[in-house]
Design a protein around this motif. Structure first.
Motif, PDB file in Angstrom:
ATOM      1  N   ASP A  94       1.038  -0.869  -0.082  1.00 59.09           N
ATOM      2  CA  ASP A  94      -0.028  -0.115   0.362  1.00 59.09           C
ATOM      3  C   ASP A  94       1.079   1.139  -0.216  1.00 59.09           C
ATOM      4  N   ALA A  95       0.535   2.318  -0.847  1.00 59.46           N
ATOM      5  CA  ALA A  95       1.778   3.454  -1.039  1.00 59.46           C
ATOM      6  C   ALA A  95       1.251   4.082   0.129  1.00 59.46           C
ATOM      7  N   ALA A  96       0.420   4.588   1.250  1.00 61.78           N
ATOM      8  CA  ALA A  96       0.621   5.082   2.555  1.00 61.78           C
ATOM      9  C   ALA A  96       0.676   4.073   3.449  1.00 61.78           C
ATOM     10  N   ASP A  97       0.652   2.544   3.756  1.00 63.12           N
ATOM     11  CA  ASP A  97       1.022   2.314   4.881  1.00 63.12           C
ATOM     12  C   ASP A  97       2.303   0.984   3.870  1.00 63.12           C
ATOM     13  N   PRO A  98       3.109   0.590   3.266  1.00 61.43           N
ATOM     14  CA  PRO A  98       3.993  -0.424   2.928  1.00 61.43           C
ATOM     15  C   PRO A  98       4.284  -1.565   4.020  1.00 61.43           C
ATOM     16  N   THR A  99       3.544  -1.111   4.951  1.00 58.16           N
ATOM     17  CA  THR A  99       3.016  -2.766   6.031  1.00 58.16           C
ATOM     18  C   THR A  99       2.202  -3.576   5.695  1.00 58.16           C
ATOM     19  N   CYS A 100       1.010  -2.936   5.039  1.00 59.14           N
ATOM     20  CA  CYS A 100      -0.085  -2.973   4.186  1.00 59.14           C
ATOM     21  C   CYS A 100       0.094  -3.865   3.230  1.00 59.14           C
ATOM     22  N   GLY A 101      -0.734  -4.530   2.277  1.00 57.50           N
ATOM     23  CA  GLY A 101      -1.034  -5.150   0.250  1.00 57.50           C
ATOM     24  C   GLY A 101      -2.403  -3.592   0.555  1.00 57.50           C
ATOM     25  N   GLY A 102      -2.042  -2.866  -0.627  1.00 56.36           N
ATOM     26  CA  GLY A 102      -2.682  -2.389  -0.960  1.00 56.36           C
ATOM     27  C   GLY A 102      -3.538  -2.837  -2.857  1.00 56.36           C
ATOM     28  N   PRO A 103      -4.625  -2.171  -3.096  1.00 53.24           N
ATOM     29  CA  PRO A 103      -5.019  -2.766  -3.939  1.00 53.24           C
ATOM     30  C   PRO A 103      -4.191  -3.528  -4.858  1.00 53.24           C
ATOM     31  N   GLY A 104      -5.347  -4.526  -5.321  1.00 49.89           N
ATOM     32  CA  GLY A 104      -5.095  -5.301  -6.106  1.00 49.89           C
ATOM     33  C   GLY A 104      -4.174  -6.638  -5.344  1.00 49.89           C
ATOM     34  N   THR A 105      -3.970  -6.589  -4.431  1.00 46.16           N
ATOM     35  CA  THR A 105      -3.426  -8.172  -3.108  1.00 46.16           C
ATOM     36  C   THR A 105      -3.730  -8.943  -3.009  1.00 46.16           C
ATOM     37  N   ASP A 106      -3.407  -9.535  -3.255  1.00 46.51           N
ATOM     38  CA  ASP A 106      -4.396 -11.463  -3.293  1.00 46.51           C
ATOM     39  C   ASP A 106      -4.019 -11.961  -2.553  1.00 46.51           C
ATOM     40  N   ILE A 107      -3.805 -12.664  -1.597  1.00 45.67           N
ATOM     41  CA  ILE A 107      -3.250 -12.951  -0.617  1.00 45.67           C
ATOM     42  C   ILE A 107      -3.993 -14.475   0.140  1.00 45.67           C
TER      43      ILE A 107
END
Length: 317
Positions: A94-107
């Motif tokens: 995620d652009a704002a918080d790189p410790t989290c997955g942003g849009p498009g993340t699929d785990i």
């Protein structure tokens, strides 16, 4: 030189390609129809992902996989089915918080990735053998996840196709074999040309091939314009091959392809090299796969011993 070649058609993939070509199949019916068309064109194996029928995007729906499998099995053709088990690994910070997955993340967890394979029991499934900078995202597959996933595939009795996108993936796949997590002779797929994994060139393919175990079956593919050159290179180095719209959208520059056309082009190339494509029945016997009709491991092909396809009458010299 490989005189008897397994030809896989990867019919759709999960990439953002549906807007680039109207020939990329999206619905389960379309995907099944392309598997059937690939079989009629001469493919030995169909490798399938499924997509959301409404958006064309990634789907992990067991129901979609089930429909594809049923439609193909009910058709008047035979083809070995290979279900992806590599979904749910996309990480985009995620652009704002790189410790989290942003849009498009699929785990997905290994158990979630395995669900379609465990329920539907195809002859083959893919097992991606490591993490990778995959274009602008990271494909996430830690070692412990891979071990867990390999155990699940092993318990299901499905043969894994060990997909290696870089040399370290080959190393870890060998480790899985040494730990007893891969049964029988392993099947490797060398995946070339994907940014930022192994390059699609003869030197890279040769290095990766030379690191495989002595008892390995192996194939290779290249993406985009490298697709057909890597078909020729793999055959010359003794391997099997893969084509299809998952990896390449074009028949030639500026001309969009169908899956059947890519299979036909590969068959012609293989035969022009003086070799031949294995039938699905021969492929099952060669790799020791389960017969989908009986559920038993294939040891013989109809009318002869399991290695009948190696007899000289089948080889163009």
């Amino acid at each position: 030189m490989n005189r008897n070649v397994i030809l896989t058609c990867a019919v759709t993939g999960a990439g953002d390609t549906t807007g680039k070509s109207p020939n990329v199949p999206v619905t389960p019916k379309q995907i099944a129809n392309d598997c059937i068309a690939a079989a009629k064109a001469g493919a030995s194996v169909a490798h399938i992902h499924v997509r959301d029928p409404e958006t064309g995007g990634i789907s992990h729906s067991v129901d979609h996989f089930r429909e594809v499998m049923a439609r193909v099995r009910e058709a008047d053709v035979d083809i070995v089915m290979n279900i992806t088990a590599g979904g749910g690994g996309d990480w985009i910070p995620d652009a704002a918080d790189p410790t989290c997955g942003g849009p498009g993340t699929d785990i997905q967890t290994p158990a979630q990735r395995h669900e379609p394979v465990g329920e539907l029991l195809p002859e083959l499934c893919t097992l991606d053998c490591g993490s990778l900078n995959f274009g602008d995202m990271v494909y996430v597959n830690p070692a412990d996840w891979l071990r867990e996933h390999a155990r699940l595939v092993q318990a299901a009795g499905v043969k894994p196709e060990l997909e290696c996108f870089d040399l370290g993936h080959v190393r870890f796949a060998r480790q899985l074999q040494q730990e007893g997590l891969i049964d029988g002779d392993p099947l490797y797929q060398l995946c070339l040309g994907i940014p930022w994994g192994a390059e699609a060139d003869p030197e890279t393919m040769l290095v990766m091939r030379n690191k495989l175990p002595a008892n390995a079956h192996w194939g290779a593919f290249g993406i985009g314009r490298h697709q057909m050159p890597m078909v020729a290179q793999a055959v010359l180095l003794g391997g099997h091959v893969r084509v299809g719209l998952e990896d390449n959208l074009y028949l030639k520059k500026g001309v969009l392809a169908t899956n059947a056309q890519l299979v036909e082009k590969a068959v012609t190339l293989i035969e022009n090299l003086g070799t031949r494509v294995m039938t699905p029945a021969e492929t099952r016997a060669h790799l020791g796969l389960r017969d989908p009709r009986t559920g038993k491991i294939v040891e013989d092909i109809a009318g002869g011993d399991s290695f009948a396809y190696r007899k000289p009458r089948f080889v163009c010299e």
